[in-house]
Structures are given as structure tokens and as C-alpha cells.
Design a protein around this motif. Sequence first.
Motif, mmCIF file in Angstrom:
data_model
loop_
_atom_site.group_PDB
_atom_site.id
_atom_site.type_symbol
_atom_site.label_atom_id
_atom_site.label_comp_id
_atom_site.label_asym_id
_atom_site.label_seq_id
_atom_site.Cartn_x
_atom_site.Cartn_y
_atom_site.Cartn_z
ATOM 1 N N VAL A 1 0.833 -1.032 -0.604
ATOM 2 C CA VAL A 1 -0.060 0.430 0.081
ATOM 3 C C VAL A 1 1.157 1.563 -0.408
ATOM 4 C CG1 VAL A 1 -1.640 1.530 1.094
ATOM 5 C CG2 VAL A 1 -1.667 -1.297 1.233
ATOM 6 N N LYS A 2 0.467 2.164 -1.380
ATOM 7 C CA LYS A 2 1.290 3.292 -0.668
ATOM 8 C C LYS A 2 0.323 4.117 -0.972
ATOM 9 C CE LYS A 2 5.678 1.009 -3.876
ATOM 10 N NZ LYS A 2 6.082 1.101 -5.155
ATOM 11 N N GLY A 3 1.150 5.525 -0.238
ATOM 12 C CA GLY A 3 1.096 7.168 -0.369
ATOM 13 C C GLY A 3 2.002 7.713 0.205
ATOM 14 N N GLN A 4 0.735 8.555 1.274
ATOM 15 C CA GLN A 4 1.204 9.470 1.813
ATOM 16 C C GLN A 4 1.205 10.168 3.052
ATOM 17 O OE1 GLN A 4 0.902 13.240 -0.702
ATOM 18 N NE2 GLN A 4 3.221 13.077 -0.910
ATOM 19 N N ILE B 1 -5.082 1.335 7.562
ATOM 20 C CA ILE B 1 -4.625 1.968 7.553
ATOM 21 C C ILE B 1 -4.859 3.254 7.088
ATOM 22 C CG2 ILE B 1 -2.695 3.002 6.166
ATOM 23 C CD1 ILE B 1 -2.273 -0.286 5.241
ATOM 24 N N GLU B 2 -4.669 4.915 7.489
ATOM 25 C CA GLU B 2 -5.152 6.244 7.167
ATOM 26 C C GLU B 2 -3.995 6.966 6.058
ATOM 27 O OE1 GLU B 2 -6.910 7.247 11.017
ATOM 28 O OE2 GLU B 2 -8.844 6.987 10.116
ATOM 29 N N GLY B 3 -4.620 8.225 6.419
ATOM 30 C CA GLY B 3 -3.724 8.546 5.063
ATOM 31 C C GLY B 3 -3.830 9.248 3.890
ATOM 32 N N SER B 4 -3.660 9.601 3.039
ATOM 33 C CA SER B 4 -3.277 9.617 1.190
ATOM 34 C C SER B 4 -2.850 8.351 0.606
ATOM 35 C CB SER B 4 -2.595 11.162 1.425
ATOM 36 O OG SER B 4 -2.622 10.545 -0.317
ATOM 37 N N ILE B 5 -4.138 7.764 -0.055
ATOM 38 C CA ILE B 5 -3.730 6.291 -0.893
ATOM 39 C C ILE B 5 -3.362 6.313 -2.093
ATOM 40 C CG2 ILE B 5 -4.115 3.478 -1.395
ATOM 41 C CD1 ILE B 5 -5.691 4.213 1.830
ATOM 42 N N HIS B 6 -2.437 6.161 -2.438
ATOM 43 C CA HIS B 6 -2.071 6.111 -3.652
ATOM 44 C C HIS B 6 -1.653 4.613 -4.992
ATOM 45 C CE1 HIS B 6 0.433 10.303 -2.975
ATOM 46 N NE2 HIS B 6 -0.768 10.181 -2.364
ATOM 47 N N SER B 7 -2.084 3.583 -3.975
ATOM 48 C CA SER B 7 -2.052 1.870 -5.126
ATOM 49 C C SER B 7 -2.307 1.239 -4.440
ATOM 50 C CB SER B 7 -0.586 2.722 -6.009
ATOM 51 O OG SER B 7 0.082 2.158 -5.479
ATOM 52 N N ILE B 8 -2.597 -0.010 -4.242
ATOM 53 C CA ILE B 8 -2.488 -1.078 -3.810
ATOM 54 C C ILE B 8 -1.854 -2.472 -4.382
ATOM 55 C CG2 ILE B 8 -3.918 -2.754 -2.046
ATOM 56 C CD1 ILE B 8 -5.756 -0.592 -1.684
ATOM 57 N N VAL B 9 -1.428 -2.617 -4.439
ATOM 58 C CA VAL B 9 -0.140 -4.159 -5.473
ATOM 59 C C VAL B 9 -0.150 -5.005 -4.884
ATOM 60 C CG1 VAL B 9 1.228 -4.165 -7.198
ATOM 61 C CG2 VAL B 9 0.312 -1.758 -6.848
ATOM 62 N N TYR B 10 -0.865 -6.081 -5.450
ATOM 63 C CA TYR B 10 -0.339 -7.365 -5.400
ATOM 64 C C TYR B 10 0.911 -7.961 -5.845
ATOM 65 C CZ TYR B 10 -4.326 -8.927 -2.802
ATOM 66 O OH TYR B 10 -5.255 -8.351 -2.338
#
Length: 79
Positions: free
Chosen positions: A47-50, A66-75
Motif C-alpha cells: 500500500v503506497k501513499g503519503q 490504514i489511514e492517510g492519502s492512499i495512492h496504490s494497492i498492489v499484489y
Amino acid sequence: MEHGKGAKHQEVRMLNRKSLEITGVGNVESFDTEEFLLETECRFMTVKGQNLHMKNLSLEQGLVAIEGSIHSIVYLDGG
């Protein structure tokens, strides 16, 4: 849908790209404010973001929030 013994089960719920709940999590391998690496029943996931932070963790229940600014979710394995 019924899930038998040994069946993989995972839910990913996201609200407005700000809040994420993931079930089927076996371990949190690493995390910081920009990336989480999770071992799940359906392979490794990033999970990537800021400004990411863990709101809730219960490995007994297999739940991570998870909380925040979520940019991507990748397997990671693509499948």
C-alpha cells in the motif's frame, strides 16, 4: 459465498482514498509514512501513499486499518 477450511479469504475496503481496511493479513513486514508491506492470505501486498499510519492492527483477527492519502494497492506477484 461460503468459505471452506483452508480457503483463502480477503476483503479490502477503502473509503475516499483516505481510509483502508484489509482482512486476511498474516503479518506486517514493514511500514513507514509512504509504504506498507503486508503478508496476506492472497500473497504479499503493498500500500503506497503519503502520511500513512496504522489506525488498527489485530493479527489475531487478520485485520489492518490504514489511514492517510492512499495512492496504490498492489499484489506483488501480479496474480
